[in-house]
Enzyme design. Structure first.
Site, PDB file in Angstrom:
ATOM      1  N   ASN A  12       0.876  -1.183   0.000  1.00  0.00           N
ATOM      2  CA  ASN A  12       0.000   0.000   0.000  1.00  0.00           C
ATOM      3  C   ASN A  12       0.908   1.226   0.000  1.00  0.00           C
ATOM      4  OD1 ASN A  12      -1.767   2.072   0.551  1.00  0.00           O
ATOM      5  ND2 ASN A  12      -2.216   1.406   2.648  1.00  0.00           N
ATOM      6  N   LYS A  14       0.101   4.298  -0.301  1.00  0.00           N
ATOM      7  CA  LYS A  14      -0.524   5.508   0.250  1.00  0.00           C
ATOM      8  C   LYS A  14      -0.294   6.680  -0.712  1.00  0.00           C
ATOM      9  CE  LYS A  14       0.013   3.429   4.711  1.00  0.00           C
ATOM     10  NZ  LYS A  14      -0.071   3.554   6.143  1.00  0.00           N
ATOM     11  N   HIS A  98      -9.680   1.272   4.694  1.00  0.00           N
ATOM     12  CA  HIS A  98      -8.415   1.498   5.411  1.00  0.00           C
ATOM     13  C   HIS A  98      -8.654   2.486   6.558  1.00  0.00           C
ATOM     14  CE1 HIS A  98      -4.320   2.656   6.314  1.00  0.00           C
ATOM     15  NE2 HIS A  98      -3.944   1.549   5.690  1.00  0.00           N
ATOM     16  N   GLU A 100      -6.985   4.869   7.629  1.00  0.00           N
ATOM     17  CA  GLU A 100      -6.699   6.277   7.301  1.00  0.00           C
ATOM     18  C   GLU A 100      -7.887   6.907   6.577  1.00  0.00           C
ATOM     19  OE1 GLU A 100      -2.933   5.632   5.377  1.00  0.00           O
ATOM     20  OE2 GLU A 100      -2.016   5.161   7.315  1.00  0.00           O
ATOM     21  N   GLU A 170      -5.748  -4.931  10.424  1.00  0.00           N
ATOM     22  CA  GLU A 170      -4.735  -3.894  10.639  1.00  0.00           C
ATOM     23  C   GLU A 170      -5.064  -3.125  11.913  1.00  0.00           C
ATOM     24  OE1 GLU A 170      -2.552  -2.817   6.738  1.00  0.00           O
ATOM     25  OE2 GLU A 170      -4.210  -1.449   7.020  1.00  0.00           O
ATOM     26  N   GLY A 176       1.980   2.392  10.754  1.00  0.00           N
ATOM     27  CA  GLY A 176       2.896   3.514  10.619  1.00  0.00           C
ATOM     28  C   GLY A 176       3.544   3.937  11.924  1.00  0.00           C
ATOM     29  N   SER A 216       3.058  -1.986  10.340  1.00  0.00           N
ATOM     30  CA  SER A 216       4.508  -1.972  10.584  1.00  0.00           C
ATOM     31  C   SER A 216       5.195  -3.300  10.244  1.00  0.00           C
ATOM     32  CB  SER A 216       4.816  -1.543  12.017  1.00  0.00           C
ATOM     33  OG  SER A 216       4.332  -0.221  12.245  1.00  0.00           O
TER      34      SER A 216
HETATM   35  P1  PGA Z   1       2.567   0.385   7.668  1.00  0.00           P
HETATM   36  O1  PGA Z   1       1.121   0.576   6.943  1.00  0.00           O
HETATM   37  O2  PGA Z   1       3.134  -0.911   7.136  1.00  0.00           O
HETATM   38  O3  PGA Z   1       3.359   1.591   7.243  1.00  0.00           O
HETATM   39  O4  PGA Z   1       2.304   0.325   9.115  1.00  0.00           O
HETATM   40  C1  PGA Z   1       0.260  -0.501   6.747  1.00  0.00           C
HETATM   41  C2  PGA Z   1      -0.991  -0.021   6.060  1.00  0.00           C
HETATM   42  O5  PGA Z   1      -1.383   1.131   6.279  1.00  0.00           O
HETATM   43  O6  PGA Z   1      -1.617  -0.760   5.276  1.00  0.00           O
END
Ligand code: PGA
Length: 261
Positions: A12, A14, A98, A100, A170, A176, A216
């Site tokens: 992903n 982003k 997601h 976010e 997640e 993140g 992460s």
């Molecule tokens: P990250 O993000 O690996 O940077 O924690 C995972 C995601 O948002 O799908």
């Protein structure tokens, strides 16, 4: 009954990478991922980079997907992108729900449900993201909360072809942040989600849908997640932006999978 779920490593990106950067990444990934069999790999770039990625990856084993879509096939929705538009670009997958999007753009369970329905209607495979925040985890409510999100997203969808749905657990506190759930934490939630899916659909669908862990994920951790029978792959944010770390994750998944088969 033993189900054969092909592991999936999804990146992903982003809101990172211009079309030129994405093209360069896709070319390198295609080279570096050669010979890493047994694992399905996809990248999910931002919308403007999709055509360049599609051109670079055409004819390879690596697929591509989008990070969001609207539920309507077309309409007066300024700034939005629809399922048929993504399908026309060769997208196989679309990330939906997601955290976010839920947090920064106010996406509701009901909107996510409509998007899931639309993705399935227009021939895209949703990667349906869900997960609890830290206060819910600390209060011991993670499994119940995730079950409710799954139920809200899938309600009224009719029988699903299990190959068409991917669920990504997640935990919000792990995205993140550099904090990763333990494989045991992820397995406990995924087991609960599979039970919920068996109730919502049936045992066969629940046994065949792939469940990913995300939050992460780094190359050094991939082995411990992939060793778990319940975890069918990973959704990778930060570590998917660098071609070497992403390839290391794919290699790690392929190695473990190779031993397991
Ligand atoms: P990250 O993000 O690996 O940077 O924690 C995972 C995601 O948002 O799908």
């Amino acid at each position: 009954m033993k189900y054969n779920r092909i592991p999936l490593v999804a990146g992903n990106w982003k809101m990172y990478k211009t079309p030129a950067e994405a093209k360069q990444f896709a070319r390198l990934l295609r080279e570096k991922a050669q010979g890493l069999g047994g694992v399905e790999v996809i990248v999910c770039p931002p919308f403007p980079a999709l055509p360049a990625v599609a051109t670079e990856l055409a004819g390879s084993r690596i697929g591509w997907g989008a990070q969001n879509m609207h539920w309507a096939p077309e309409g007066a929705y300024t700034g939005e992108v629809s399922g048929p538009m993504l399908q026309a670009l060769g997208c196989r997958y679309v990330i939906l729900g997601h955290s976010e999007r839920r947090r920064h753009f106010g996406e509701t369970d009901e909107q996510i449900r409509q998007k899931l329905e639309a993705a399935l209607t227009y021939g895209l495979r949703p990667i349906f993201c869900l997960g609890e925040d830290l206060s819910i985890r600390e209060a011991g409510g993670a499994e119940a909360f995730c079950r409710r999100q799954l139920q809200a997203g899938l309600s009224g969808l009719g029988t699903i072809n299990p190959a068409d749905l991917v669920v990504a657990y997640e935990p919000v506190w792990a995205i993140g942040t550099g904090k990763t759930a333990t494989p045991a934490d992820a397995v406990a939630v995924i087991k609960a989600l599979r039970e919920e899916l068996a109730d919502l659909q049936n045992e066969a669908v629940a046994g065949q849908v792939r469940f990913l862990y995300g939050g992460s994920v780094k190359p050094e951790l991939i082995g411990s997640f992939m060793q778990e029978e319940e975890i069918d792959g990973v959704l990778v944010g930060g570590a998917s932006l660098n071609v070497d770390s992403f390839t290391a994750i794919i290699r790690g998944a392929a190695e473990v999978r190779g031993q397991r088969d």
